[in-house]
Design an enzyme around this catalytic site. Structure first.
Site, short mmCIF file in Angstrom:
data_model
loop_
_atom_site.label_atom_id
_atom_site.label_comp_id
_atom_site.label_asym_id
_atom_site.label_seq_id
_atom_site.Cartn_x
_atom_site.Cartn_y
_atom_site.Cartn_z
CE1 TYR A 18 28.82 47.64 38.08
CE2 TYR A 18 30.38 49.08 39.18
CZ TYR A 18 30.12 47.98 38.40
OH TYR A 18 31.15 47.22 37.94
CE1 TYR A 146 31.81 42.59 38.69
CE2 TYR A 146 34.15 43.01 39.05
CZ TYR A 146 32.96 43.33 38.44
OH TYR A 146 32.91 44.37 37.55
CG ASP A 240 40.25 38.18 38.54
OD1 ASP A 240 41.10 39.07 38.71
OD2 ASP A 240 39.08 38.39 38.18
CE LYS A 269 38.89 46.92 40.85
NZ LYS A 269 38.29 45.62 40.49
C1 PLP Z 1 37.55 44.97 39.41
C2 PLP Z 1 37.75 43.56 39.07
C3 PLP Z 1 37.65 43.11 37.74
C4 PLP Z 1 37.27 44.02 36.61
O1 PLP Z 1 38.18 45.06 36.43
P1 PLP Z 1 37.73 46.36 35.60
O2 PLP Z 1 38.98 47.15 35.49
O3 PLP Z 1 36.67 47.04 36.41
O4 PLP Z 1 37.22 45.90 34.29
C5 PLP Z 1 37.88 41.78 37.50
N1 PLP Z 1 38.21 40.92 38.49
C6 PLP Z 1 38.31 41.32 39.76
C7 PLP Z 1 38.69 40.33 40.81
C8 PLP Z 1 38.08 42.65 40.10
O5 PLP Z 1 38.16 43.04 41.38
#
Ligand code: PLP
Length: 422
Positions: A18, A146, A240, A269
């Site tokens: 980024y 996102y 998610d 994460k």
């Molecule tokens: C960070 C994130 C992703 C993507 O994860 P990466 O490991 O960076 O590919 C997808 N969804 C959410 C909600 C996120 O915070």
């Protein structure tokens, strides 16, 4: 500050995330981490307000995770998951299913969050295909959302807020709408679904907190509405929880606060406590049953090379141990109160639009940030590592952060924002 040799020599060969490489401030060289601290090559020590993109929930270098990874490294770092299996992966799957509760039973491993979301989308699409429904190729997702940087996931991010508007014309078409925050928008969405649901495979949302799309919060009732809409219109509901999972919102998973459950959930994460890349897509038995067949074409055709990596699974198991043996959720609650109190003084600043807190997420939203690099520099000078984006300055510290370090973090944000319009 004199950059170390490895940095001077390597920097011309690296491409950063980024970042406009020509104008971005060079990254800070970090030589050690511990607890909530980043130690820089020039001897400075910063308090980490971000926990390395929300991963390091137990702080850095927790000895229990380090020990588990070391033992696994000696025994077996990795074997392919196609045709072979091992204890760390199966134990982790069993434990995740147990923590997620009945109805989220089948764990599919990947190695990044984006790919976990891709797999969730592929599962949902094929769920319908395997049952002979061919017209369901779209997803309903939400503004402010996102879900990742890959082409499949870019298409379900907020098309304007997101970082991907450049590619809009090249992405799959999905339906991105506002969250049903009130009864009027719920009725509108319900009516829209009445016509459009037969083209949809599922509804995809980050529960309670939309992270990288703007650090936006919504209340549990929104999720209950989405569950009702999904049931009424026969759609799969995908949560998610890559940002929200593992205590960040004050409960182990955000969906617990709504008293409903999704059909598919994505985790990553904080899954390994910030040590190794790992992600999981967990499906309900109902979703899994649509793949359970004598027809080989009904199998889920996905399998990353490093799927179920044993080191990462060992780290994740050790991280789950810590959620059992150390008071993480109580710590998240305490952080919540301290963030609310510590960031409250920002609210009266004329350039602050909103201050909001959920669990261990503290957000100051500004009217705008004219010079993000300068703001970041001032925060670093105040001894903290914080990474503002868009119009927000946010804190998502390790759940183990000390009261003193947390006070320095919120104090630094408040005083830097007060000193001048950023
Ligand atoms: C960070 C994130 C992703 C993507 O994860 P990466 O490991 O960076 O590919 C997808 N969804 C959410 C909600 C996120 O915070």
């Amino acid at each position: 500050m004199h950059a170390p040799d490895w940095m001077a020599q390597g920097q011309p060969h690296i491409w950063l995330p980024y970042a406009q490489m020509k104008t971005a401030t060079p990254p800070l060289p970090v030589v050690r981490s511990h607890g909530s601290r980043l130690e820089l090559a020039d001897g400075r020590s910063l308090i980490d307000g971000v926990a390395s993109w929300w991963t390091a929930c137990h702080g850095y270098n927790h000895p229990h995770i380090a020990q588990a990874v070391r033992a696994q490294l000696d025994a077996m770092p990795h074997v392919m998951f196609g045709g072979l299996t091992h204890e760390p992966a199966l134990t982790l799957a069993r434990r995740l299913a147990g923590l997620l509760g009945p109805g989220l039973d089948r764990v599919f491993y990947t190695d990044s969050g984006s790919v976990a979301v891709e797999v969730a989308m592929k599962m949902a699409l094929q769920f319908w295909l395997n049952q002979g429904e061919r017209g369901r190729s779209r997803f309903l997702a939400f503004r402010g959302g996102y879900h990742g940087d890959t082409f499949g996931t870019m298409a379900v991010c907020d098309p304007e807020e997101g970082m991907h508007s450049l590619f809009n014309g090249m992405l799959a078409g999905h339906d991105i709408v506002g969250l049903p925050r009130d009864e009027a928008s719920l009725a509108e969405l319900d009516a829209w679904l009445e016509a459009r649901a037969p083209q949809l495979a599922g509804i995809l949302v980050e529960p309670l907190a939309q992270g990288a799309g703007g650090m936006l919060l919504h209340d549990p009732e929104v999720l209950r509405r989405l569950r009702r809409l999904a049931d009424k219109h026969g759609l799969l509901l995908i949560f998610d929880e890559i940002f929200t999972g593992f205590g960040r919102t004050g409960t182990l998973f955000a969906f617990e606060q709504a008293g409903i459950r999704p059909d598919i959930i994505t985790l990553s994460k904080a899954l390994t406590g910030g040590t190794l890349p790992l992600a999981a897509t967990v499906a309900s038995d109902r979703v899994f049953q649509a793949f359970w067949s004598d027809d080989p074409a009904h199998a889920l055709m996905h399998g990353p090379t490093f799927m179920g990596n044993a080191l990462a699974c060992a780290a994740a198991n050790a991280s789950l141990d810590l959620f059992q043996t150390e008071p993480r959720l109580a710590q998240a609650q305490a952080i919540s109160a301290a963030l609310a109190a510590g960031l409250e003084p920002c609210r009266e600043l004329p350039w602050v639009r909103d201050v909001r807190v959920l669990g261990a997420i503290g957000v100051v939203e500004l009217d705008g940030i004219a010079d993000r690099e300068a703001l970041k520099r001032r925060l670093i000078e105040a001894g903290v590592w914080v990474r503002p984006f868009g119009n927000v300055v946010y804190l998502t510290p390790a759940l183990t952060i000390s009261d003193e370090d947390l006070a320095v973090l919120t104090g630094a944000v408040a005083s830097v924002l007060r000193a001048q319009r950023p």
